[in-house]
Structure formats: C-alpha cells, structure tokens
Design a protein around this motif. Sequence first.
Motif, PDB file in Angstrom:
ATOM      1  N   GLY A 175       0.824  -1.214   0.000  1.00 12.77           N
ATOM      2  CA  GLY A 175       0.000   0.000   0.000  1.00 12.77           C
ATOM      3  C   GLY A 175       0.851   1.253   0.000  1.00 12.77           C
ATOM      4  O   GLY A 175       0.452   2.288   0.525  1.00 12.77           O
ATOM      5  N   ILE A 176       2.044   1.156  -0.564  1.00  6.30           N
ATOM      6  CA  ILE A 176       2.944   2.314  -0.608  1.00  6.30           C
ATOM      7  C   ILE A 176       3.346   2.553  -2.055  1.00  6.30           C
ATOM      8  O   ILE A 176       3.807   1.638  -2.734  1.00  6.30           O
ATOM      9  N   LYS A 177       3.158   3.783  -2.513  1.00  7.04           N
ATOM     10  CA  LYS A 177       3.312   4.036  -3.942  1.00  7.04           C
ATOM     11  C   LYS A 177       4.628   4.715  -4.314  1.00  7.04           C
ATOM     12  O   LYS A 177       5.150   4.508  -5.391  1.00  7.04           O
ATOM     13  N   THR A 178       5.149   5.563  -3.438  1.00 10.01           N
ATOM     14  CA  THR A 178       6.320   6.344  -3.829  1.00 10.01           C
ATOM     15  C   THR A 178       7.611   5.665  -3.386  1.00 10.01           C
ATOM     16  O   THR A 178       7.619   4.890  -2.425  1.00 10.01           O
ATOM     17  N   VAL A 179       8.688   5.991  -4.096  1.00  7.26           N
ATOM     18  CA  VAL A 179       9.986   5.406  -3.749  1.00  7.26           C
ATOM     19  C   VAL A 179      10.403   5.826  -2.342  1.00  7.26           C
ATOM     20  O   VAL A 179      10.890   5.012  -1.552  1.00  7.26           O
ATOM     21  N   SER A 180      10.153   7.085  -2.005  1.00  4.47           N
ATOM     22  CA  SER A 180      10.579   7.512  -0.668  1.00  4.47           C
ATOM     23  C   SER A 180       9.754   6.825   0.415  1.00  4.47           C
ATOM     24  O   SER A 180      10.261   6.552   1.507  1.00  4.47           O
ATOM     25  N   GLY A 181       8.486   6.539   0.107  1.00  6.78           N
ATOM     26  CA  GLY A 181       7.672   5.788   1.060  1.00  6.78           C
ATOM     27  C   GLY A 181       8.191   4.372   1.240  1.00  6.78           C
ATOM     28  O   GLY A 181       8.258   3.846   2.355  1.00  6.78           O
ATOM     29  N   LEU A 182       8.598   3.765   0.118  1.00  3.74           N
ATOM     30  CA  LEU A 182       9.162   2.414   0.191  1.00  3.74           C
ATOM     31  C   LEU A 182      10.445   2.413   1.001  1.00  3.74           C
ATOM     32  O   LEU A 182      10.740   1.474   1.742  1.00  3.74           O
ATOM     33  N   MET A 183      11.193   3.493   0.855  1.00  6.97           N
ATOM     34  CA  MET A 183      12.453   3.574   1.589  1.00  6.97           C
ATOM     35  C   MET A 183      12.182   3.592   3.095  1.00  6.97           C
ATOM     36  O   MET A 183      12.863   2.889   3.862  1.00  6.97           O
ATOM     37  N   VAL A 184      11.183   4.383   3.500  1.00  4.15           N
ATOM     38  CA  VAL A 184      10.852   4.419   4.925  1.00  4.15           C
ATOM     39  C   VAL A 184      10.447   3.027   5.399  1.00  4.15           C
ATOM     40  O   VAL A 184      10.887   2.557   6.456  1.00  4.15           O
ATOM     41  N   TYR A 185       9.643   2.355   4.601  1.00  9.48           N
ATOM     42  CA  TYR A 185       9.231   0.996   4.965  1.00  9.48           C
ATOM     43  C   TYR A 185      10.451   0.085   5.131  1.00  9.48           C
ATOM     44  O   TYR A 185      10.565  -0.665   6.105  1.00  9.48           O
ATOM     45  N   ALA A 186      11.354   0.164   4.148  1.00  8.02           N
ATOM     46  CA  ALA A 186      12.517  -0.720   4.174  1.00  8.02           C
ATOM     47  C   ALA A 186      13.408  -0.439   5.385  1.00  8.02           C
ATOM     48  O   ALA A 186      13.934  -1.369   6.009  1.00  8.02           O
ATOM     49  N   LEU A 187      13.536   0.820   5.729  1.00  5.50           N
ATOM     50  CA  LEU A 187      14.353   1.157   6.897  1.00  5.50           C
ATOM     51  C   LEU A 187      13.665   0.717   8.186  1.00  5.50           C
ATOM     52  O   LEU A 187      14.290   0.164   9.093  1.00  5.50           O
TER      53      LEU A 187
END
Lengths: 198, 247
Positions: A175-187
């Motif tokens: 449910g995350i669309k932007t690259v920066s959002g994915l980055m937060v998830y990954a961190l």
Amino acid sequence: MEAVVNIYIVEKNFLLRSGLEGLISEIPGLILKEVFEGIEKNLFEKLTQKKPDVIIIDPDSVGDNFINLISKLQDEPDIKLIGLKREDCPENICSRFKYQLPYDANKHILLEKLREACGSDAFLIKNKQGPLSKREIVVLKEVVKGLTNQEVADKLFLSIHTVMTHRKNITKKLGIKTVSGLMVYALMNNIIDINEVV
Amino acid sequence: MLIVGEMKLAEVIHHDYNLVPVINRFDIPLGFGDGTIKQICAQRNVNLEFFLSILNTFHDEQYFPKDYLKSFPASLIINYLHKAHTYYLDEKIPQIKSMISKLFDLSEGNKKTLNLLSNFFNDYCKEFELHVAREEKEVYPYVLKLEEALDNSENQTMLDKDLLNYSIRTYEQDHEDVEEKLFDMKSLIIKYLPPENANNNIFEEVSYALLRELFVLEKELKEHSRIEDLILVPKVEGMEEQFKSNF
C-alpha cells in the motif's frame, strides 16, 4: 485499498449515471475517477490521458461520434471497455464491447458482470496479499537505493518487464506508492541499513 | 442537495459540517446568526454566486458550476485559493508536524521509526510547498494579468502578446506525486507503525489523532484541487478564448 481499478464513465443521463455509481461503490477496489457526459470536446484525449483501467460507455450519450470514439479506444490495449446495452441496441454497436451491462439485468447480474470485467485480469481477484517474497525484497532493496527499473533489471539479470511486475506487486502488497515511502518501509523493517541509502 | 441563496447558512452547516473551513475562508466567523446565505453575503460583502459555487463544489462531488462561472471575477477565486494555501501551510501542516514530534517524545522504543516518518513527512511538505509556490508565483499572476488585459481590452496597447504563450491547462497536471506521498504516510502509520508499550496510552491517542488529521488534510486537498479543476481552470479557459479573439 491497495489494488484499485480506475473507472471512468461516459453517460449523460443522470439516472443511469447514479445507477452506475451505486454499482461501482459496492465493489471494493473500484474507484470512480470521473464522469463525462459524452459531448465534451476531445473526449478521446480527455479519457486516455488519465490512463483509465476501465471505461463504461453509454453509446447513446456519445451520439454520432460513437463509432469514431470506440474505434480509437479499441486500439488502446490497456483499457477495458464496458458498454451499456439497451434492449434494442443495434448489433454493429453492441458488438463493439467485450463486456456489456444490459439495461434489463437485475442488480446481482450487473454486479457480477462488472466484477468480471474489472477483475478477470491481474488486479482485483488475484490481488496478491501477504508478506513480500524473497525476490520482491531483493528488488525493493535496489529500488530504494534510487535505481531505475532498467538499472535494477541490469543488476539482477532480470527483464525490465519482470522488474515492473515485482514493483507493482510490492506496491499492492504494502500500500505504498512512492519510492521515498518504500524507503521508509525498508528502513523501518530493517530490510536495508541507513548507510546503504545515504 | 443544491445549496441556494435562500437557505439559512446555519442549516446548511448543520447538514454538512465539512463546510466550516470554507465559511472561515470567507471571513464568516461562527456565531453568524440566523440569516439566509443571501443576507449574510450582503452583510459581509461576499460575492453570492462565488460563495455558492464554492459551497456546492465542496458539498457535492457531482456539482459542476458552469452557469455561475461568468458572474464573478477570477481574482476572487485566486483570493480564495490563496487563503486556503495559507491555511494549509500555516495551520494544518504545522499542526501535523507538532503531532509527529509529540509522538517522537512519547515513544519509548521506536524513536528511529518516528524519525523516519518525520523526515518523510517533511519531504512531503517541501514538495507541497514547491507546488503551492509555483501556483502562487507563476499561475496566479498569469491569471490576474490576463484578467487585467481583458478588462482593458478596448485599450489595444494593453494587449500583451506574451499571454498567448501560456495556457492554464499546462499547469494543472502535477498534483499526483504529492497526493501519493500523503497516501503513503497514512499506509505507513496504519500498517507499519511499530507497537509501543501497552500502557503508553497517550502515544496511542496521539497516533490516532495524527492519522485523523492526515485523512482530513487529504480530503481537503482533494476538494481544493477540485475547485481548481472545476472553477479556476474552466473560468480561465473561457478568458483565454476571449483574449485570443481580441487579436
């Protein structure tokens, strides 16, 4: 909410439009983006520039321009067309639609038809759930480092098409669309270390 | 429901409380009495047609204000949009930021995560500010100049050929990425906010409140872009056509 099907309606008649809106609102994942009356200038461009997944068209609303419009829309491989079908709809018109919503059908049938038209492909019913696969995590790691799809493909010896499929599935699952959002998830989930992305 | 001038404003607000920030932007404070919309607009010197267009656009997603567009100047729309921008930037966003930093202070084991969220939201804000700045510095001045040129169209020397090179359509297309970031912010909180210690009740309360504010902000921004798309853009397109026909 992750997997959505963006729907546009071309219908000038308020009563029919409200009926369609009611049907759409009953199926989770279908989003009605915009309604056109059918008489707008450059309707084809207005419809296609938004990259719709599905367009529901009432041939009566478009009038004389219908054949022209539908022919152009049929050339768009990513758009599914659903036609409203009056009982006396001429064959040369209703045959243009792979999916049809007949005027005289009851609600249950209409919902089934709509679901079938919108969900028979990848996005709705097969909406992938659950945690990321190992492969998806590998792709995610590269994406959040700022690599483009092509760079990820080259690095992992995958086709760009495969990378894009992985990315779509990652976005759907998280449910995350932007690259920066994915980055937060990954961190947040220790998939990558902060030092890898700075 | 179609909102019309003969209705009492108080009843309209009872019917749809989402309109409260709108009346606020027209400088109509609460406690405005029992008057109809028409009466209150007359008292407060508010353009009735414009006020009704905004109320209806906010209230009803289906509403399309085409009949009204000619009856008020573009400068009024811009004035309204500008006020809305100020409200987002000076009130809403700082409010959300302070909630995030409160969460950071309250958190016992997840400061790292909250830091990440806070940075993510700050990035979103920067992008949003850029978007607003472009409208305020580029688009709105263009519209005002166009309106001025049309008002003085009998004076041919005022016709500025440069205005022909710009079109309102070209700018109204970059909302998307900003909206997606806000959506991601909600997802991250709903799905991935790590749990705190079970008795950290205030943390829980603040995180609910934060999420609610994000939903409210998202909804308001959506209405805001609807007003741009349904009122500003068609209005200016009409002006552009008229301007071209003057050459």
